[in-house]
Motif scaffolding. Structure first.
Motif, PDB file in Angstrom:
ATOM      1  N   VAL A 250      33.544  35.255  55.100  1.00  0.00           N
ATOM      2  CA  VAL A 250      34.714  35.102  54.951  1.00  0.00           C
ATOM      3  C   VAL A 250      34.812  34.258  53.906  1.00  0.00           C
ATOM      4  O   VAL A 250      35.577  34.732  52.572  1.00  0.00           O
ATOM      5  CB  VAL A 250      35.616  34.025  56.091  1.00  0.00           C
ATOM      6  CG1 VAL A 250      34.695  32.419  55.952  1.00  0.00           C
ATOM      7  CG2 VAL A 250      37.148  33.872  55.746  1.00  0.00           C
ATOM      8  N   VAL A 251      33.653  33.973  53.058  1.00  0.00           N
ATOM      9  CA  VAL A 251      33.280  33.360  51.727  1.00  0.00           C
ATOM     10  C   VAL A 251      33.513  34.228  50.587  1.00  0.00           C
ATOM     11  O   VAL A 251      34.562  34.546  49.657  1.00  0.00           O
ATOM     12  CB  VAL A 251      32.350  32.337  51.664  1.00  0.00           C
ATOM     13  CG1 VAL A 251      31.904  32.273  49.931  1.00  0.00           C
ATOM     14  CG2 VAL A 251      33.049  31.328  52.956  1.00  0.00           C
ATOM     15  N   PRO A 252      32.870  35.468  50.632  1.00  0.00           N
ATOM     16  CA  PRO A 252      33.557  36.930  49.720  1.00  0.00           C
ATOM     17  C   PRO A 252      34.405  37.204  49.505  1.00  0.00           C
ATOM     18  O   PRO A 252      34.434  37.816  49.048  1.00  0.00           O
ATOM     19  CB  PRO A 252      31.621  37.338  50.306  1.00  0.00           C
ATOM     20  CG  PRO A 252      31.232  37.474  51.492  1.00  0.00           C
ATOM     21  CD  PRO A 252      31.830  35.202  51.552  1.00  0.00           C
ATOM     22  N   MET A 253      35.393  37.120  50.931  1.00  0.00           N
ATOM     23  CA  MET A 253      35.733  38.236  51.332  1.00  0.00           C
ATOM     24  C   MET A 253      37.272  36.984  50.320  1.00  0.00           C
ATOM     25  O   MET A 253      38.050  37.486  50.033  1.00  0.00           O
ATOM     26  CB  MET A 253      36.939  37.868  52.651  1.00  0.00           C
ATOM     27  CG  MET A 253      38.716  38.973  52.739  1.00  0.00           C
ATOM     28  SD  MET A 253      38.773  38.498  54.243  1.00  0.00           S
ATOM     29  CE  MET A 253      39.815  36.832  53.750  1.00  0.00           C
ATOM     30  N   LEU A 254      37.454  36.029  50.902  1.00  0.00           N
ATOM     31  CA  LEU A 254      37.989  34.894  49.544  1.00  0.00           C
ATOM     32  C   LEU A 254      37.626  35.196  47.775  1.00  0.00           C
ATOM     33  O   LEU A 254      38.715  35.567  47.525  1.00  0.00           O
ATOM     34  CB  LEU A 254      38.268  33.199  50.602  1.00  0.00           C
ATOM     35  CG  LEU A 254      38.897  33.284  52.007  1.00  0.00           C
ATOM     36  CD1 LEU A 254      38.425  32.023  51.844  1.00  0.00           C
ATOM     37  CD2 LEU A 254      40.122  33.240  51.371  1.00  0.00           C
ATOM     38  N   GLN A 256      35.897  37.019  46.453  1.00  0.00           N
ATOM     39  CA  GLN A 256      35.649  38.585  45.734  1.00  0.00           C
ATOM     40  C   GLN A 256      36.840  39.357  46.167  1.00  0.00           C
ATOM     41  O   GLN A 256      37.486  39.935  44.856  1.00  0.00           O
ATOM     42  CB  GLN A 256      34.108  39.595  46.000  1.00  0.00           C
ATOM     43  CG  GLN A 256      32.298  38.492  45.948  1.00  0.00           C
ATOM     44  CD  GLN A 256      31.772  39.011  46.419  1.00  0.00           C
ATOM     45  OE1 GLN A 256      31.753  40.706  46.860  1.00  0.00           O
ATOM     46  NE2 GLN A 256      30.444  38.663  46.801  1.00  0.00           N
ATOM     47  N   ASP A 257      37.592  39.576  46.898  1.00  0.00           N
ATOM     48  CA  ASP A 257      38.605  40.148  46.926  1.00  0.00           C
ATOM     49  C   ASP A 257      40.043  39.241  47.058  1.00  0.00           C
ATOM     50  O   ASP A 257      40.638  40.411  46.357  1.00  0.00           O
ATOM     51  CB  ASP A 257      38.554  40.495  49.013  1.00  0.00           C
ATOM     52  CG  ASP A 257      36.740  41.223  49.283  1.00  0.00           C
ATOM     53  OD1 ASP A 257      36.719  41.952  48.317  1.00  0.00           O
ATOM     54  OD2 ASP A 257      36.779  41.213  50.066  1.00  0.00           O
ATOM     55  N   LEU A 258      39.692  38.438  47.158  1.00  0.00           N
ATOM     56  CA  LEU A 258      41.714  37.510  47.266  1.00  0.00           C
ATOM     57  C   LEU A 258      40.729  36.465  45.646  1.00  0.00           C
ATOM     58  O   LEU A 258      42.054  35.869  45.606  1.00  0.00           O
ATOM     59  CB  LEU A 258      41.653  36.480  48.256  1.00  0.00           C
ATOM     60  CG  LEU A 258      42.615  37.317  48.933  1.00  0.00           C
ATOM     61  CD1 LEU A 258      42.064  36.707  50.418  1.00  0.00           C
ATOM     62  CD2 LEU A 258      43.073  37.898  49.037  1.00  0.00           C
ATOM     63  N   GLU A 259      40.054  36.761  45.669  1.00  0.00           N
ATOM     64  CA  GLU A 259      39.686  36.069  43.482  1.00  0.00           C
ATOM     65  C   GLU A 259      39.939  34.938  43.908  1.00  0.00           C
ATOM     66  O   GLU A 259      40.794  34.414  42.999  1.00  0.00           O
ATOM     67  CB  GLU A 259      40.460  37.185  43.035  1.00  0.00           C
ATOM     68  CG  GLU A 259      39.884  39.124  42.606  1.00  0.00           C
ATOM     69  CD  GLU A 259      40.607  38.660  41.007  1.00  0.00           C
ATOM     70  OE1 GLU A 259      41.423  39.173  41.245  1.00  0.00           O
ATOM     71  OE2 GLU A 259      40.037  40.385  41.416  1.00  0.00           O
ATOM     72  N   LYS A 260      39.344  33.718  44.459  1.00  0.00           N
ATOM     73  CA  LYS A 260      39.862  32.780  44.966  1.00  0.00           C
ATOM     74  C   LYS A 260      38.753  32.161  44.109  1.00  0.00           C
ATOM     75  O   LYS A 260      37.576  32.153  44.498  1.00  0.00           O
ATOM     76  CB  LYS A 260      40.329  32.251  46.475  1.00  0.00           C
ATOM     77  CG  LYS A 260      41.918  32.902  46.941  1.00  0.00           C
ATOM     78  CD  LYS A 260      42.265  32.024  47.633  1.00  0.00           C
ATOM     79  CE  LYS A 260      43.510  32.963  48.035  1.00  0.00           C
ATOM     80  NZ  LYS A 260      44.850  31.908  47.326  1.00  0.00           N
ATOM     81  N   ASP A 261      38.827  30.654  44.163  1.00  0.00           N
ATOM     82  CA  ASP A 261      37.267  29.207  43.845  1.00  0.00           C
ATOM     83  C   ASP A 261      37.815  29.341  44.822  1.00  0.00           C
ATOM     84  O   ASP A 261      37.902  28.180  45.069  1.00  0.00           O
ATOM     85  CB  ASP A 261      37.882  28.753  42.629  1.00  0.00           C
ATOM     86  CG  ASP A 261      36.681  27.977  42.416  1.00  0.00           C
ATOM     87  OD1 ASP A 261      36.027  28.233  42.100  1.00  0.00           O
ATOM     88  OD2 ASP A 261      37.455  26.799  41.007  1.00  0.00           O
TER      89      ASP A 261
END
Length: 324
Positions: A250-254, A256-261
């Motif tokens: 969930v961390v890399p998804m948020l 890398q894919d959603l571009e969230k800090d």
């Protein structure tokens, strides 16, 4: 004050996997003491191993803030809750012949290592209760997540009169009482998941009554962002497989894919006997997760290469301190 098990571990567990167990337990408590939260994953057959005897108290004492588990662990804690007296233990399971296994099949016993789950008293009993809920949601055209059906069943106290263990030893009862967030990827790879699919094939229920792993990932992303603290969320992994692989992503998804800090997991511990050289993700050492954006190089990391049915209760006892 630390309890007798904590004192025993502090005195005796000084090297190798024993030292890792102690270090990881201290790290777990340090993370919580600083205001962090802890996410736990359950693979294997930990519910049939009756991990609830120690995990339930961890949940009640607020030492676990969310759980990701296999469908088997979700249902097998409840199977044990209502059918414990009908289980059969086979200490000499390594000596069983194919003929012995055939006898177990004919007696409708499903063997998990040294423990046999009785089909009629456990599986079919829960199926009957679940079918009522599945049919109701099919008619209402509403969908629920797998664990929500179990929570509904427990909260309605439909099963309470048939409990065969003290409910305080059930981690699912403790989780339902706390409304603990649970995530169950690949739920269809479970006994009740198979039954649900079979009833859909028969046309008795509709598959839309059950939400899927994608829904779980969306809910997990919401939970991770909402429950984030300045100290972050730790990741405590029992075993490997989808129970661990699914939520840690969930961390890399948020990011890398959603571009969230978004902060990475703030603590990592895995109990595993998998071997890295076989290429299994379950056996990957924590540092491999840095390249995937799951952990940072600063994340406290621990790996205990041992049997989770031995290690986890000891760690829980240490973490709980005076409660054990």
């Amino acid at each position: 004050m630390p309890g007798p098990i904590s004192k025993f571990i502090d005195h005796n567990y000084r090297h190798f996997n024993a030292a890792s167990l102690r270090d990881a337990s201290i790290g777990y408590n340090t993370h919580l003491a600083k205001g962090g939260k802890m996410f736990m994953t359950l693979a294997g057959a930990m519910s049939t191993a009756e991990l609830g005897l120690s995990l339930a108290e961890m949940i009640r004492q607020g030492k676990v803030h969310a759980i990701c588990c296999t469908g088997a662990n979700l249902e097998e804690d409840v199977f044990n809750l209502v059918a414990h007296d009908h289980y059969e233990r086979i200490p000499n399971y390594r000596d069983l012949t194919p003929d012995d296994e055939q006898v177990l099949l004919e007696k409708h016993f499903n063997r998990v290592t040294d423990t046999c789950i009785p089909e009629a008293e456990a599986i079919r009993r829960i199926e009957a209760h679940m079918m009522k809920l599945w049919v109701a949601n099919t008619k209402a055209k509403t969908g629920m997540l797998p664990h929500e059906y179990f929570y509904q069943l427990i909260r309605e106290e439909t099963l309470a009169k048939s409990y065969q263990i003290d409910p305080k030893d059930s981690w699912m009862v403790a989780a339902a009482q706390k409304n603990l967030p649970i995530f169950v990827p690949g739920w269809e790879d479970s006994t009740l998941g198979n039954i649900f699919a079979a009833r859909c094939i028969e046309g008795k229920i509709d598959r839309t009554a059950m939400k899927t792993g994608i829904d779980y990932m969306i809910e997990l992303a919401k939970w991770y962002q909402k429950d984030m603290t300045p100290q972050g969320v730790g990741f405590y992994q029992i075993g490997g497989g989808i129970a661990g692989d699914f939520p840690i992503c969930v961390v890399p998804m948020l990011e890398q894919d959603l571009e969230k800090d978004i902060p990475k997991w703030a603590y990592f511990c895995q109990i595993s006997d998998s071997t890295t050289s076989y290429g299994s993700y379950s056996g990957a050492v924590p540092n491999e997760k840095i390249s995937w954006g799951k952990l940072s190089k600063e994340t406290p990391k621990f790996i205990i290469e041992s049997d989770a049915s031995i290690v986890a209760p000891l760690m829980f006892s240490y973490i709980l301190g005076q409660y054990i």
